[in-house]
Design a protein around this motif. Structure first.
Motif, PDB file in Angstrom:
ATOM      1  N   CYS A  31     -29.432  45.754  27.401  1.00 46.39           N
ATOM      2  CA  CYS A  31     -28.741  44.773  26.561  1.00 46.39           C
ATOM      3  C   CYS A  31     -29.494  43.442  26.555  1.00 46.39           C
ATOM      4  CB  CYS A  31     -27.328  44.577  27.081  1.00 46.39           C
ATOM      5  SG  CYS A  31     -26.415  43.338  26.153  1.00 46.39           S
ATOM      6  N   CYS A  34     -26.436  40.727  28.068  1.00 47.63           N
ATOM      7  CA  CYS A  34     -25.933  40.692  29.449  1.00 47.63           C
ATOM      8  C   CYS A  34     -26.839  41.443  30.423  1.00 47.63           C
ATOM      9  CB  CYS A  34     -24.514  41.253  29.514  1.00 47.63           C
ATOM     10  SG  CYS A  34     -24.413  43.049  29.407  1.00 47.63           S
ATOM     11  N   HIS A  36     -27.165  44.618  30.810  1.00 48.23           N
ATOM     12  CA  HIS A  36     -26.668  45.941  31.208  1.00 48.23           C
ATOM     13  C   HIS A  36     -27.655  47.022  30.751  1.00 48.23           C
ATOM     14  CE1 HIS A  36     -23.776  49.065  32.126  1.00 48.23           C
ATOM     15  NE2 HIS A  36     -23.851  49.523  30.896  1.00 48.23           N
ATOM     16  N   CYS A  63     -24.289  47.645  23.407  1.00 46.89           N
ATOM     17  CA  CYS A  63     -24.026  47.568  24.833  1.00 46.89           C
ATOM     18  C   CYS A  63     -22.618  48.072  25.138  1.00 46.89           C
ATOM     19  CB  CYS A  63     -24.183  46.133  25.301  1.00 46.89           C
ATOM     20  SG  CYS A  63     -23.841  45.926  27.049  1.00 46.89           S
ATOM     21  N   CYS A  66     -20.741  44.721  27.029  1.00 47.72           N
ATOM     22  CA  CYS A  66     -20.324  43.502  26.319  1.00 47.72           C
ATOM     23  C   CYS A  66     -20.241  43.696  24.813  1.00 47.72           C
ATOM     24  CB  CYS A  66     -21.258  42.346  26.663  1.00 47.72           C
ATOM     25  SG  CYS A  66     -22.864  42.440  25.858  1.00 47.72           S
ATOM     26  N   ASN A  68     -22.632  43.855  22.652  1.00 50.09           N
ATOM     27  CA  ASN A  68     -23.736  43.246  21.921  1.00 50.09           C
ATOM     28  C   ASN A  68     -24.606  44.296  21.212  1.00 50.09           C
ATOM     29  OD1 ASN A  68     -25.901  41.347  21.235  1.00 50.09           O
ATOM     30  ND2 ASN A  68     -26.995  42.328  22.907  1.00 50.09           N
TER      31      ASN A  68
HETATM   32 ZN   LIG Z   1     -24.310  43.614  27.136  1.00 49.11          ZN
END
Ligand SMILES: [Zn+2]
Length: 82
Positions: A31, A34, A36, A63, A66, A68
């Motif tokens: 991501c 964040c 991830h 993601c 989050c 995204n």
């Molecule tokens: Zn994320």
């Protein structure tokens, strides 16, 4: 065995396509928001991506933490057992 796509292929990220990555590598996504990381369903991406460059195919990944969908990148999440 995780690694950067660029380390596997030996090209700059922007010029790497799905065809540069052999089918036994497990694609993952990182991501851009964040950080991830998680493995991806490659079949789904192969079907969705009209442009096979990773930097365009990555618009189809989101993601799971989050939500995204921007500036996400692919990485190599591992290798399929054979
Ligand atoms: Zn994320």
């Amino acid at each position: 065995m995780e690694m950067e796509v660029t380390a596997l292929v030996g090209k700059a990220y922007y010029e790497i396509t799905l065809d540069d990555i052999a089918e036994w590598w497990i694609l993952g996504g990182v991501c851009g928001c964040c950080g991830h990381k998680g493995p991806l369903n490659r079949d789904w991406i192969e079907r969705k991506a009209q442009n096979r460059l990773l930097r365009f195919a990555s618009r189809y990944i989101h993601c799971k933490r989050c939500g995204n969908g921007h500036l996400n990148r692919f990485y190599i999440a591992g290798k399929l057992p054979r």
